[in-house]
Design a protein around this motif. Structure first.
Motif, short mmCIF file in Angstrom:
data_model
loop_
_atom_site.label_atom_id
_atom_site.label_comp_id
_atom_site.label_asym_id
_atom_site.label_seq_id
_atom_site.Cartn_x
_atom_site.Cartn_y
_atom_site.Cartn_z
N GLY A 15 0.83 -1.22 0.00
CA GLY A 15 0.00 0.00 0.00
C GLY A 15 0.85 1.25 0.00
O GLY A 15 0.62 2.18 -0.76
N VAL A 16 1.89 1.24 0.88
CA VAL A 16 2.78 2.42 0.97
C VAL A 16 3.49 2.65 -0.35
O VAL A 16 3.54 3.77 -0.89
CB VAL A 16 3.79 2.26 2.13
N VAL A 17 4.04 1.52 -0.89
CA VAL A 17 4.78 1.65 -2.18
C VAL A 17 3.86 2.20 -3.26
O VAL A 17 4.19 3.13 -4.00
CB VAL A 17 5.39 0.29 -2.60
N LEU A 18 2.65 1.62 -3.29
CA LEU A 18 1.69 2.09 -4.30
C LEU A 18 1.35 3.57 -4.10
O LEU A 18 1.31 4.37 -5.04
CB LEU A 18 0.41 1.26 -4.22
N GLY A 19 1.15 3.90 -2.82
CA GLY A 19 0.84 5.30 -2.49
C GLY A 19 1.94 6.23 -2.95
O GLY A 19 1.68 7.27 -3.57
N VAL A 20 3.20 5.84 -2.60
CA VAL A 20 4.35 6.67 -3.01
C VAL A 20 4.39 6.79 -4.52
O VAL A 20 4.59 7.87 -5.10
CB VAL A 20 5.67 6.08 -2.45
N PHE A 21 4.17 5.64 -5.18
CA PHE A 21 4.21 5.61 -6.64
C PHE A 21 3.16 6.55 -7.24
O PHE A 21 3.43 7.38 -8.12
CB PHE A 21 3.99 4.17 -7.12
N ILE A 22 1.94 6.45 -6.68
CA ILE A 22 0.86 7.31 -7.20
C ILE A 22 1.16 8.78 -6.92
O ILE A 22 1.00 9.65 -7.78
CB ILE A 22 -0.50 6.89 -6.60
N ALA A 23 1.68 9.03 -5.67
CA ALA A 23 2.02 10.42 -5.33
C ALA A 23 3.08 10.96 -6.27
O ALA A 23 3.00 12.10 -6.76
CB ALA A 23 2.52 10.47 -3.88
N ALA A 24 4.11 10.07 -6.54
CA ALA A 24 5.18 10.50 -7.47
C ALA A 24 4.59 10.79 -8.85
O ALA A 24 4.94 11.78 -9.51
CB ALA A 24 6.24 9.42 -7.56
N LEU A 25 3.68 9.91 -9.28
CA LEU A 25 3.05 10.10 -10.60
C LEU A 25 2.32 11.44 -10.67
O LEU A 25 2.48 12.21 -11.63
CB LEU A 25 2.05 8.97 -10.85
N ILE A 26 1.55 11.69 -9.58
CA ILE A 26 0.80 12.96 -9.54
C ILE A 26 1.76 14.15 -9.56
O ILE A 26 1.60 15.10 -10.31
CB ILE A 26 -0.13 13.01 -8.30
N PHE A 27 2.82 14.01 -8.71
CA PHE A 27 3.79 15.10 -8.61
C PHE A 27 4.44 15.43 -9.97
O PHE A 27 4.46 16.55 -10.45
CB PHE A 27 4.86 14.71 -7.57
N PHE A 28 4.93 14.32 -10.61
CA PHE A 28 5.61 14.55 -11.91
C PHE A 28 4.61 14.97 -12.99
O PHE A 28 4.94 15.75 -13.89
CB PHE A 28 6.40 13.30 -12.33
N GLY A 29 3.39 14.41 -12.86
CA GLY A 29 2.34 14.79 -13.81
C GLY A 29 2.08 16.28 -13.76
O GLY A 29 2.01 16.97 -14.77
N ILE A 30 1.95 16.79 -12.50
CA ILE A 30 1.68 18.23 -12.33
C ILE A 30 2.85 19.05 -12.88
O ILE A 30 2.67 20.03 -13.59
CB ILE A 30 1.41 18.57 -10.84
N ARG A 31 4.08 18.59 -12.55
CA ARG A 31 5.27 19.32 -13.03
C ARG A 31 5.30 19.37 -14.54
O ARG A 31 5.56 20.40 -15.15
CB ARG A 31 6.55 18.63 -12.51
N TRP A 32 5.02 18.19 -15.16
CA TRP A 32 5.04 18.11 -16.63
C TRP A 32 4.00 19.05 -17.23
O TRP A 32 4.25 19.79 -18.15
CB TRP A 32 4.77 16.68 -17.07
N TYR A 33 2.80 19.03 -16.58
CA TYR A 33 1.70 19.85 -17.09
C TYR A 33 2.07 21.34 -17.02
O TYR A 33 1.88 22.10 -17.97
CB TYR A 33 0.44 19.58 -16.27
N LYS A 34 2.68 21.73 -15.85
CA LYS A 34 3.05 23.14 -15.68
C LYS A 34 4.08 23.56 -16.71
O LYS A 34 4.00 24.62 -17.33
CB LYS A 34 3.59 23.37 -14.27
#
Ligand SMILES: Nc1ncnc2c1ncn2[C@@H]1O[C@H](COP(=O)(O)OP(=O)(O)OP(=O)(O)O)[C@@H](O)[C@H]1O
Length: 422
Positions: A15-34
């Motif tokens: 769960g933690v790994v998945l959470g971190v992975f999803i958080a990282a995805l969101i983080f990089f997604g937002i950065r890429w979008y910006k």
């Protein structure tokens, strides 16, 4: 119990790994979008600051375009905004212009071959010699070789290539290529087989018919209309004269030399004024301010040249002023080649428009769109008259027009042949 605890630990870890992975995805997604959004915005901004000279940009007279118009007059590209693509490109590599509008870049050798080692002279201007050239594709062009010692020419060469390679209209002599090679500066234009209007009016070639002259005036007005009201930012020619009006194989007129207005000696002294004596707006001479209405003034002079075949250097203005004293005064200064061969009412209507162009106050001169409309109306009135003539008369008039048109075509072919063999 132990197994259950292990399963819980594994579950939590996953769960933690998945959470971190999803958080990282969101983080990089937002950065890429910006980042993407920033890039799109800056691309939009830079396209706004790039010289957007193109057709049909009516009414786009922004502050930027106005300031750019003045930089055009003051010579490019030093005055360009530093964030413009042109500034960046031209400073990145001074010797390598970017062919911004699909115009071709040639080597000196190619030009040398195409002009048979510069033996095919068409004429001589103040910037250098003009040659006829046949390119490897078979395309016939005119190449203007700038004098190497001309500093002014160098600046104006840059203007011509960077700026005017983007102007395309059927009533402008299009720039199709250029050459910057070992200090040589060469401009390549479409070939105009019937030469300049001044050669046709004052040379030993055949006389121009009234219909041809009216069509030439219409063509010139459309060329100027594109420069003043179609190009973004607008372009002021600054050196309109009959020598800068060229005619193609079908006697259609095109405006030439819009980047090469030259410094003229005026009153025997170098006044810093640009243009050609006899065509220069008097208010420009007194105020040193050049506007579109100064081009309109020069166009008025060209119209009178077409009516009278009197060169501005041969006291044309005095004849015009004398003729203005009488309603039909223009009849007295009509080119003798036209006497009895044109519709005097049309001549008077055209002269009336030309007088307005020469108004002492620039503000009272018409805009180029008004001039174009006025000239077109002359032609329309004729067509309406022809249509309202009695049936037989109408047929006769059309037959006469056809004969006249055939005569014009024959003359064109003869003069084409003459120029091509000459
Ligand atoms: N595109 C062209 N096609 C055919 N002939 C041309 C072309 N351009 C120029 N010429 C010929 O070369 C001559 C010189 O042209 P150029 O534009 O260099 O000088 P100009 O306009 O006559 O004078 P100035 O440079 O003083 O304004 C013209 O009179 C014309 O006969």
């Amino acid at each position: 119990m132990v197994r259950q605890a292990t399963l819980v630990i594994i579950g939590v870890t996953v769960g933690v790994v998945l959470g971190v992975f999803i958080a990282a995805l969101i983080f990089f997604g937002i950065r890429w979008y910006k980042k993407h959004a920033r890039l799109t915005l800056s691309a939009k901004e830079s396209s706004l600051t790039t010289l957007p000279i193109r057709t049909n940009g009516l009414g786009a007279s922004t502050d930027f375009s106005a300031s750019l118009t003045s930089s055009i007059s003051n010579s490019m590209p030093e005055n360009l905004p530093r964030n413009s693509n042109f500034y960046w490109r031209s400073h990145q590599n001074k010797d390598r212009f970017s062919p911004t509008s699909g115009i071709s870049k040639y080597s000196y050798k190619e030009i040398q071959k195409a002009t048979q080692n510069f033996t095919t002279i068409l004429g001589q201007g103040s910037f250098g010699t003009v040659y006829k050239a046949t390119m490897p594709t078979g395309e016939v062009v005119a190449v203007k070789v700038l004098d190497s010692n001309s500093k002014q020419g160098e600046k104006e060469f840059q203007t011509e290539v960077l700026l005017l390679g983007r102007l395309h209209h059927r009533n402008l002599v299009n720039l199709v290529g250029f050459c910057v090679d070992k200090g040589h500066r060469i401009l390549v234009y479409e070939f105009m087989s019937n030469g300049s209007l001044s050669n046709l009016l004052y040379g030993e070639v055949k006389a121009l018919s009234w219909n041809e002259r009216l069509q030439i005036v219409i063509d010139i007005s459309h060329g100027i209309e594109y420069l003043h009201e179609g190009a973004v930012p607008p372009v002021i020619h600054r050196d309109l004269k009959s020598a800068n009006i060229l005619l193609d194989y079908s006697m259609r007129a095109k405006v030439a030399d819009f980047g090469l207005s030259k410094e003229e000696v005026f009153d025997g002294q170098n006044s810093g004024l640009k243009g050609t004596y006899g065509y220069m707006d008097p208010s420009y001479i007194s105020t040193n301010t050049f506007t579109m209405k100064s081009d309109i003034y020069s166009f008025g002079i060209i119209i009178f040249e077409l009516i009278t075949a009197i060169h501005p250097h041969q006291n044309l203005m005095e004849y015009i002023n004398l003729a203005a004293m009488d309603h039909d005064g223009v009849d007295e200064i009509l080119d003798k080649q036209l006497v009895g061969k044109c519709n005097l009412e049309e001549v008077r209507q055209l002269a009336k428009i030309a007088y307005k162009c020469l108004h002492r106050s620039p503000r009272k001169r018409p805009s180029i769109a008004e001039v174009s409309q006025g000239i077109l109306r002359i032609k329309q009135r004729r067509l309406i008259k022809e249509d309202t003539l009695p049936f037989a008369g109408s047929n006769l008039s059309r037959a006469l027009t056809r004969v006249e048109d055939q005569q014009v075509e024959l003359n064109k072919l003869t003069s084409m042949k003459h120029r091509e063999t000459g």
